[in-house]
Design a protein around this motif. Sequence first.
Motif, mmCIF file in Angstrom:
data_model
loop_
_atom_site.group_PDB
_atom_site.id
_atom_site.type_symbol
_atom_site.label_atom_id
_atom_site.label_comp_id
_atom_site.label_asym_id
_atom_site.label_seq_id
_atom_site.Cartn_x
_atom_site.Cartn_y
_atom_site.Cartn_z
ATOM 1 N N HIS A 45 10.036 50.114 6.727
ATOM 2 C CA HIS A 45 10.396 49.099 5.814
ATOM 3 C C HIS A 45 11.330 48.070 6.176
ATOM 4 O O HIS A 45 11.006 46.657 5.576
ATOM 5 N N TRP A 46 12.052 48.141 7.138
ATOM 6 C CA TRP A 46 12.920 47.149 7.576
ATOM 7 C C TRP A 46 12.091 46.176 8.558
ATOM 8 O O TRP A 46 12.059 44.954 8.311
ATOM 9 N N MET B 176 9.666 44.091 6.134
ATOM 10 C CA MET B 176 10.450 43.242 5.359
ATOM 11 C C MET B 176 10.295 41.793 5.460
ATOM 12 O O MET B 176 9.959 41.170 4.606
ATOM 13 N N PRO B 177 10.279 41.048 6.670
ATOM 14 C CA PRO B 177 10.286 39.919 6.897
ATOM 15 C C PRO B 177 8.812 39.281 6.709
ATOM 16 O O PRO B 177 8.650 38.283 5.856
ATOM 17 N N SER B 178 7.774 40.107 6.698
ATOM 18 C CA SER B 178 6.443 39.432 6.623
ATOM 19 C C SER B 178 6.160 39.522 4.881
ATOM 20 O O SER B 178 5.577 38.719 4.453
ATOM 21 N N TRP B 179 6.648 40.843 4.374
ATOM 22 C CA TRP B 179 6.402 40.772 3.018
ATOM 23 C C TRP B 179 7.197 39.688 2.238
ATOM 24 O O TRP B 179 6.820 38.967 1.651
ATOM 25 N N PHE B 180 8.249 39.221 2.583
ATOM 26 C CA PHE B 180 9.280 38.349 2.208
ATOM 27 C C PHE B 180 8.457 36.783 2.387
ATOM 28 O O PHE B 180 8.191 36.174 1.084
ATOM 29 N N SER C 257 0.181 46.273 3.299
ATOM 30 C CA SER C 257 0.800 45.176 4.201
ATOM 31 C C SER C 257 -0.080 44.543 5.189
ATOM 32 O O SER C 257 -0.223 43.354 5.416
ATOM 33 N N SER D 145 5.910 43.361 12.160
ATOM 34 C CA SER D 145 5.044 44.204 11.409
ATOM 35 C C SER D 145 4.033 44.854 12.037
ATOM 36 O O SER D 145 3.526 45.972 11.445
#
Lengths: 308, 268
Positions: free
Chosen positions: A21-22, A25-29, B106, B90
């Motif tokens: 999850h860490w 997180m940047p790409s989701w953000f 994702s 990612s």
Amino acid sequence: MAGGAASSGSTASDTYAGARHWLLMPSWFVLLIFVAAPVAMMLVYSFLTKEFRGGVIWEFSLGAYDQFFFDRGLFGDDPPQIDWTYINIFWRSIWQAGLATVLSLLIGFPTAYFIATRPERSRALWVFVITIPYWVNLLIRTVSMKFLLRDQGPMNDFLIWTGVIDDPLRIINTNLAVQLGLFYSYLPFMVLPIYAAVERYNFTLSEAAADLYASKWATLRRVLLPAVKPGVIAGCILVFVPSLGAFLAPDLLGGARNFMIGSLIEEQFKGNAGNWPFGAAASMILLTLVLIILMVFARQQRRMGDMR
Amino acid sequence: MSARTDVKTYPGFFAITLLCMVILYAPLMVVTVYSFNASPSITVWEGLSLRWYADVFTGPESDKFKQAAFNSFSIALIAATLATAIATASATAIVRAGRFRLRLPSLGLITLPILVPEIVLAVATLIFFNSIGFTRGYMTILVAHIAFCIPFAYLPIQARMQGIENTYEQAAMDLYATKAQAFRQVLLPLMMPGIISGFLLAFIVSLDDFIITNFVKGAGVETLPTAIFGSVKQGIKPNIMAISTMLLSLSIMMVTISYFLSKWDNTK
């Protein structure tokens, strides 16, 4: 497309499962805030009231979609009639993108086939040579095309010099110029999937067909084409979809008479004459069209996958 | 000719391939040749000269082009660097962290900027910045570029990571390396060709972008494509051909590097 890329083979592992999850997180953000949220916002804007200097008034309105599909007369109180102006622009864009796709297929298929039947060592180099122009700036490629095709341009000079023609061919500002521009913009998208399909094709099938007295062209049509059909469809989608919303090729090569969706949308956000809700609505309609095409395509690819 | 190759070859396919190459390369070559034209007219050939290259750097429009080049390259550098870092993280989560519920969503989110037509993404981004009251300028271009560069950086990185067996990291951890050490000292170096080629592609895509930049740039801030577009609208001038030739040489150089990196196998 996305699903296919995800399938991970024997190299998949769960070494970093604890940090997943860490890591995400940047790409989701970035993508949620700057891609997904803007698309949602655009949907909201398409239902707002236009402000005359560009921008919107926060009042719910169906005006943008109404303007797209209907004509209510000069004062807006006539009974609604279907307004073909914008529908026709969309229709013309679909038609142009379709012809560009056919052109890409006619030239891209033989090219992809030729490359895929080269000795294995030289194939990568051929593919590389085909893809180089794609990585050159799209604007520069389109400007170069315009420079080449001009009435007094090098192509006409050359053709007149060799005596093939007497008067310059007038290509710029025609539909043909737009199709050539779109073809030039997205050709590698046609060649690469077909190439991949032909490369996997089992040529003993063609030999079997030849043994059974099928002619070359019958073999191509009845044996090879059905086998590489998924690649052909993928190539057509990959050329058609970006062509549909293209801006540079129609704008620079097509002139004012060959207006396409991209220019219609762009116009709504330039200067004071624009209409933001209308631009947002036209964008939503384009996006819906593209998503439908991609979904039908994804379902079909899955069905073909099941058949194997 | 043996029967086998005979089944494979079709008459005319080679000719069409050659035609295809001519169509692809003729416009670029013609512009390259004419960028060295001594004449101020684009229709007359007056011999070789470097005057239009000098004009780009010292002529009346040079300040505009220098500023645009600075904006373009600084945005491409920052956007490609951040997009590559985000894409690497990612890819690690998607290829090396098992199967989990958010995995496919994702991946879908990462490919979203490629699926949405560019003009639609441009409109959406403009509307978004407008609705949150962001002044359009350098920062809005940069943020938009970071977002749409992510999938382009991601694809080669994922492809590379899928090609590396995890036995290397397992071996490292059997020898008491922590997961962080295995990642940094084993996986990351093996990933380098993929990471560099992802970075280069993101860099080119950022440098290439016209439509999204044109929507979110605001008045007065130009990148090379928007400056060239503005100039071309008044007619193609020789100095534009000189800039174009420089830019296209740069792109071809970077793609060539990326091509050779993709063939470089450092796992052996």
